[in-house]
Design a protein around this motif. Sequence first.
Motif, PDB file in Angstrom:
ATOM      1  N   SER A  43     -22.307  17.009 -78.318  1.00 58.51           N
ATOM      2  CA  SER A  43     -23.048  18.054 -77.608  1.00 58.51           C
ATOM      3  C   SER A  43     -23.283  17.613 -76.168  1.00 58.51           C
ATOM      4  N   ALA A  44     -23.293  18.581 -75.261  1.00 57.67           N
ATOM      5  CA  ALA A  44     -23.628  18.256 -73.878  1.00 57.67           C
ATOM      6  C   ALA A  44     -25.074  17.771 -73.794  1.00 57.67           C
ATOM      7  N   GLU A  45     -25.952  18.402 -74.589  1.00 65.33           N
ATOM      8  CA  GLU A  45     -27.360  18.017 -74.646  1.00 65.33           C
ATOM      9  C   GLU A  45     -27.800  17.968 -76.102  1.00 65.33           C
ATOM     10  N   ALA A  46     -28.633  16.992 -76.419  1.00 67.19           N
ATOM     11  CA  ALA A  46     -29.182  16.877 -77.770  1.00 67.19           C
ATOM     12  C   ALA A  46     -30.683  16.622 -77.660  1.00 67.19           C
ATOM     13  N   THR A  47     -31.418  17.220 -78.585  1.00 65.41           N
ATOM     14  CA  THR A  47     -32.870  17.065 -78.619  1.00 65.41           C
ATOM     15  C   THR A  47     -33.272  16.558 -79.989  1.00 65.41           C
ATOM     16  N   GLY A  48     -34.077  15.517 -79.998  1.00 67.70           N
ATOM     17  CA  GLY A  48     -34.622  14.980 -81.234  1.00 67.70           C
ATOM     18  C   GLY A  48     -36.095  15.313 -81.324  1.00 67.70           C
ATOM     19  N   VAL A  49     -36.487  15.921 -82.435  1.00 69.82           N
ATOM     20  CA  VAL A  49     -37.884  16.290 -82.670  1.00 69.82           C
ATOM     21  C   VAL A  49     -38.375  15.522 -83.878  1.00 69.82           C
ATOM     22  N   ASP A  50     -39.541  14.874 -83.716  1.00 71.27           N
ATOM     23  CA  ASP A  50     -40.129  14.171 -84.848  1.00 71.27           C
ATOM     24  C   ASP A  50     -41.634  14.088 -84.654  1.00 71.27           C
ATOM     25  N   VAL A  51     -42.354  14.028 -85.751  1.00 68.45           N
ATOM     26  CA  VAL A  51     -43.812  13.944 -85.729  1.00 68.45           C
ATOM     27  C   VAL A  51     -44.279  12.511 -85.468  1.00 68.45           C
ATOM     28  N   SER A  52     -43.419  11.541 -85.669  1.00 74.63           N
ATOM     29  CA  SER A  52     -43.792  10.134 -85.590  1.00 74.63           C
ATOM     30  C   SER A  52     -43.423   9.509 -84.250  1.00 74.63           C
ATOM     31  N   ALA A  53     -44.436   9.060 -83.513  1.00 78.64           N
ATOM     32  CA  ALA A  53     -44.201   8.389 -82.228  1.00 78.64           C
ATOM     33  C   ALA A  53     -43.400   7.100 -82.417  1.00 78.64           C
ATOM     34  N   SER A  54     -43.677   6.357 -83.489  1.00 78.24           N
ATOM     35  CA  SER A  54     -42.964   5.092 -83.704  1.00 78.24           C
ATOM     36  C   SER A  54     -41.490   5.331 -84.032  1.00 78.24           C
ATOM     37  N   MET A  55     -41.191   6.374 -84.780  1.00 80.62           N
ATOM     38  CA  MET A  55     -39.787   6.708 -85.074  1.00 80.62           C
ATOM     39  C   MET A  55     -39.064   7.101 -83.788  1.00 80.62           C
ATOM     40  N   LEU A  56     -39.715   7.924 -82.974  1.00 78.37           N
ATOM     41  CA  LEU A  56     -39.100   8.331 -81.714  1.00 78.37           C
ATOM     42  C   LEU A  56     -38.892   7.141 -80.782  1.00 78.37           C
ATOM     43  N   ALA A  57     -39.813   6.183 -80.799  1.00 82.12           N
ATOM     44  CA  ALA A  57     -39.646   4.982 -79.975  1.00 82.12           C
ATOM     45  C   ALA A  57     -38.379   4.230 -80.383  1.00 82.12           C
ATOM     46  N   GLU A  58     -38.146   4.108 -81.686  1.00 81.65           N
ATOM     47  CA  GLU A  58     -36.919   3.461 -82.168  1.00 81.65           C
ATOM     48  C   GLU A  58     -35.683   4.269 -81.776  1.00 81.65           C
ATOM     49  N   ALA A  59     -35.767   5.582 -81.883  1.00 79.21           N
ATOM     50  CA  ALA A  59     -34.634   6.433 -81.494  1.00 79.21           C
ATOM     51  C   ALA A  59     -34.334   6.275 -80.004  1.00 79.21           C
ATOM     52  N   ARG A  60     -35.375   6.215 -79.189  1.00 74.71           N
ATOM     53  CA  ARG A  60     -35.180   6.005 -77.737  1.00 74.71           C
ATOM     54  C   ARG A  60     -34.479   4.666 -77.466  1.00 74.71           C
ATOM     55  N   LYS A  61     -34.901   3.630 -78.187  1.00 69.99           N
ATOM     56  CA  LYS A  61     -34.272   2.311 -78.022  1.00 69.99           C
ATOM     57  C   LYS A  61     -32.784   2.373 -78.367  1.00 69.99           C
ATOM     58  N   GLU A  62     -32.493   3.022 -79.503  1.00 68.62           N
ATOM     59  CA  GLU A  62     -31.089   3.132 -79.924  1.00 68.62           C
ATOM     60  C   GLU A  62     -30.268   3.936 -78.915  1.00 68.62           C
ATOM     61  N   ALA A  63     -30.859   5.006 -78.384  1.00 67.29           N
ATOM     62  CA  ALA A  63     -30.169   5.815 -77.371  1.00 67.29           C
ATOM     63  C   ALA A  63     -29.905   4.986 -76.119  1.00 67.29           C
ATOM     64  N   ALA A  64     -30.886   4.194 -75.707  1.00 65.26           N
ATOM     65  CA  ALA A  64     -30.720   3.349 -74.517  1.00 65.26           C
ATOM     66  C   ALA A  64     -29.640   2.288 -74.747  1.00 65.26           C
ATOM     67  N   LEU A  65     -29.630   1.683 -75.939  1.00 67.81           N
ATOM     68  CA  LEU A  65     -28.604   0.679 -76.254  1.00 67.81           C
ATOM     69  C   LEU A  65     -27.199   1.269 -76.163  1.00 67.81           C
ATOM     70  N   ARG A  66     -27.089   2.549 -76.474  1.00 70.77           N
ATOM     71  CA  ARG A  66     -25.783   3.223 -76.450  1.00 70.77           C
ATOM     72  C   ARG A  66     -25.556   3.997 -75.136  1.00 70.77           C
ATOM     73  N   SER A  67     -26.444   3.810 -74.180  1.00 69.63           N
ATOM     74  CA  SER A  67     -26.364   4.469 -72.862  1.00 69.63           C
ATOM     75  C   SER A  67     -26.285   5.990 -72.982  1.00 69.63           C
ATOM     76  N   LYS A  68     -27.023   6.544 -73.926  1.00 69.96           N
ATOM     77  CA  LYS A  68     -27.064   7.995 -74.115  1.00 69.96           C
ATOM     78  C   LYS A  68     -28.122   8.583 -73.192  1.00 69.96           C
ATOM     79  N   THR A  69     -27.685   9.349 -72.224  1.00 69.47           N
ATOM     80  CA  THR A  69     -28.620   9.951 -71.261  1.00 69.47           C
ATOM     81  C   THR A  69     -28.764  11.455 -71.470  1.00 69.47           C
ATOM     82  N   ASN A  70     -28.073  11.989 -72.449  1.00 70.97           N
ATOM     83  CA  ASN A  70     -28.116  13.432 -72.701  1.00 70.97           C
ATOM     84  C   ASN A  70     -29.051  13.801 -73.851  1.00 70.97           C
ATOM     85  N   ILE A  71     -30.000  12.921 -74.177  1.00 67.54           N
ATOM     86  CA  ILE A  71     -30.920  13.162 -75.287  1.00 67.54           C
ATOM     87  C   ILE A  71     -32.338  13.328 -74.762  1.00 67.54           C
ATOM     88  N   THR A  72     -33.010  14.358 -75.259  1.00 68.07           N
ATOM     89  CA  THR A  72     -34.426  14.594 -74.989  1.00 68.07           C
ATOM     90  C   THR A  72     -35.175  14.364 -76.294  1.00 68.07           C
TER      91      THR A  72
END
Length: 171
Positions: A43-72
Amino acid sequence: GVEYIDDVLAKVQRHVSPDFSPTHSLDFGCGVGRLLLPLAEVSAEATGVDVSASMLAEARKEAALRSKTNITFIETGDCDDLPTDTYDFIHSFIVFQHMPVERGLSNFAALLRILRPGGVAVLHFTFKDSQVSTLRRWKRRLPAARQRHNLRKGARLSQPAMQMNQYDLNQ
């Protein structure tokens, strides 16, 4: 996650629209991003929605490790505030069963509202089985049923049961 997303999109192309290719995807209940990251690949843009701040923090880390800049990332358990007609692909897997049915149905309606015309939603629900529901009701009434179950599984006696809800297919 890659194989799963490839399989889901292949089924959408086979059964819904042969030329479907998402441009703005949303993964509701994205957790640590196991399925969100592969969605960001297609996808050109992807959005992740979750109720858990800690889960989203891990998702952000994984996105950064993979240089994914198209995720909100959006921290919420309620989709009512998301903008209408925004996403052409909405996905949710093993999420609705863990929220109360009334809240799940509200989120379901909100997700359909934010789906663009011609878009595709792939949403996983568990449905009621009257025999299983009756058995679960009786198990809840039995004294110490949870503790006995935990003992058999080798878990702490006070370990709570995971919230599991079933939806009425007619709804």
